[in-house]
Design a protein around this motif. Structure first.
Motif, PDB file in Angstrom:
ATOM      1  N   GLU A  55       0.717  -1.203  -0.059  1.00 47.78           N
ATOM      2  CA  GLU A  55       0.070  -0.047   0.030  1.00 47.78           C
ATOM      3  C   GLU A  55       0.954   1.349   0.091  1.00 47.78           C
ATOM      4  O   GLU A  55       0.684   2.096  -0.724  1.00 47.78           O
ATOM      5  CB  GLU A  55      -0.895   0.094   1.257  1.00 47.78           C
ATOM      6  CG  GLU A  55      -1.763  -1.011   1.203  1.00 47.78           C
ATOM      7  CD  GLU A  55      -2.659  -1.199   2.448  1.00 47.78           C
ATOM      8  OE1 GLU A  55      -2.723  -0.141   3.197  1.00 47.78           O
ATOM      9  OE2 GLU A  55      -3.491  -2.168   2.775  1.00 47.78           O
ATOM     10  N   LEU A  56       1.835   1.412   0.737  1.00 49.45           N
ATOM     11  CA  LEU A  56       2.796   2.199   0.763  1.00 49.45           C
ATOM     12  C   LEU A  56       3.602   2.570  -0.692  1.00 49.45           C
ATOM     13  O   LEU A  56       3.735   3.721  -0.887  1.00 49.45           O
ATOM     14  CB  LEU A  56       4.074   2.122   1.961  1.00 49.45           C
ATOM     15  CG  LEU A  56       3.439   2.234   3.306  1.00 49.45           C
ATOM     16  CD1 LEU A  56       4.596   1.828   4.266  1.00 49.45           C
ATOM     17  CD2 LEU A  56       3.101   3.623   3.490  1.00 49.45           C
ATOM     18  N   ALA A  57       3.814   1.504  -1.139  1.00 47.98           N
ATOM     19  CA  ALA A  57       4.561   1.470  -2.416  1.00 47.98           C
ATOM     20  C   ALA A  57       3.564   2.147  -3.659  1.00 47.98           C
ATOM     21  O   ALA A  57       4.048   3.059  -4.220  1.00 47.98           O
ATOM     22  CB  ALA A  57       5.154   0.484  -2.951  1.00 47.98           C
ATOM     23  N   LYS A  58       2.454   1.750  -3.314  1.00 42.78           N
ATOM     24  CA  LYS A  58       1.417   2.206  -4.161  1.00 42.78           C
ATOM     25  C   LYS A  58       1.129   3.623  -4.123  1.00 42.78           C
ATOM     26  O   LYS A  58       0.905   4.276  -5.202  1.00 42.78           O
ATOM     27  CB  LYS A  58      -0.185   1.219  -4.097  1.00 42.78           C
ATOM     28  CG  LYS A  58      -1.109   1.704  -5.272  1.00 42.78           C
ATOM     29  CD  LYS A  58      -2.398   0.717  -4.840  1.00 42.78           C
ATOM     30  CE  LYS A  58      -3.226   1.172  -5.782  1.00 42.78           C
ATOM     31  NZ  LYS A  58      -4.816   0.442  -5.523  1.00 42.78           N
ATOM     32  N   GLY A  59       0.913   4.153  -3.048  1.00 40.94           N
ATOM     33  CA  GLY A  59       0.703   5.363  -2.613  1.00 40.94           C
ATOM     34  C   GLY A  59       1.853   6.160  -2.912  1.00 40.94           C
ATOM     35  O   GLY A  59       1.775   7.316  -3.619  1.00 40.94           O
ATOM     36  N   ILE A  60       3.026   5.884  -2.887  1.00 39.30           N
ATOM     37  CA  ILE A  60       4.349   6.566  -3.467  1.00 39.30           C
ATOM     38  C   ILE A  60       4.323   6.746  -5.032  1.00 39.30           C
ATOM     39  O   ILE A  60       4.445   7.819  -5.615  1.00 39.30           O
ATOM     40  CB  ILE A  60       5.668   6.243  -3.163  1.00 39.30           C
ATOM     41  CG1 ILE A  60       5.874   6.125  -1.475  1.00 39.30           C
ATOM     42  CG2 ILE A  60       6.764   6.532  -3.759  1.00 39.30           C
ATOM     43  CD1 ILE A  60       7.006   5.252  -0.835  1.00 39.30           C
ATOM     44  N   GLY A  61       3.953   5.663  -5.706  1.00 40.61           N
ATOM     45  CA  GLY A  61       3.890   5.623  -6.971  1.00 40.61           C
ATOM     46  C   GLY A  61       2.915   6.505  -7.512  1.00 40.61           C
ATOM     47  O   GLY A  61       2.979   7.408  -8.688  1.00 40.61           O
TER      48      GLY A  61
END
Length: 91
Positions: free
Chosen positions: A27-33
């Motif tokens: 979820e964090l990676a998706k948010g950053i992307g």
């Protein structure tokens, strides 16, 4: 000691997993992307707005400029006496 070895990276990864949990990392990676994608899109939109604004300003200047008026004039020819004619008349 300046570069990190594979063991250092594994320890960092383990600490991240322990702090955030395995489910939160995607979820964090998706948010950053998505944040990066939005940022890039806004930069492109801003560039497009600048180009459009420049084109609009150029068009407005072209339409606002006064075109020169065409004035018609008559040419009046005055009779001129050539130097040869004056000399021949005197002779």
């Amino acid at each position: 000691m300046g570069s990190m070895s594979i063991w250092h990276w594994l320890v960092v990864l383990l600490v991240i997993v322990l702090l955030f949990g395995a489910k939160k990392i995607p979820e964090l990676a998706k948010g950053i992307g998505s944040g990066i994608k939005t940022f890039k899109k806004e930069l492109e939109d801003e560039d497009d707005k600048k180009v459009e604004q420049t084109n609009t300003n150029t068009q407005n200047k072209a339409t606002n400029e006064k075109k020169p008026e065409v004035i018609e004039a008559q040419v009046i020819e005055t009779p001129t006496i050539k130097a040869n004619q004056v000399n021949t008349e005197k002779a």
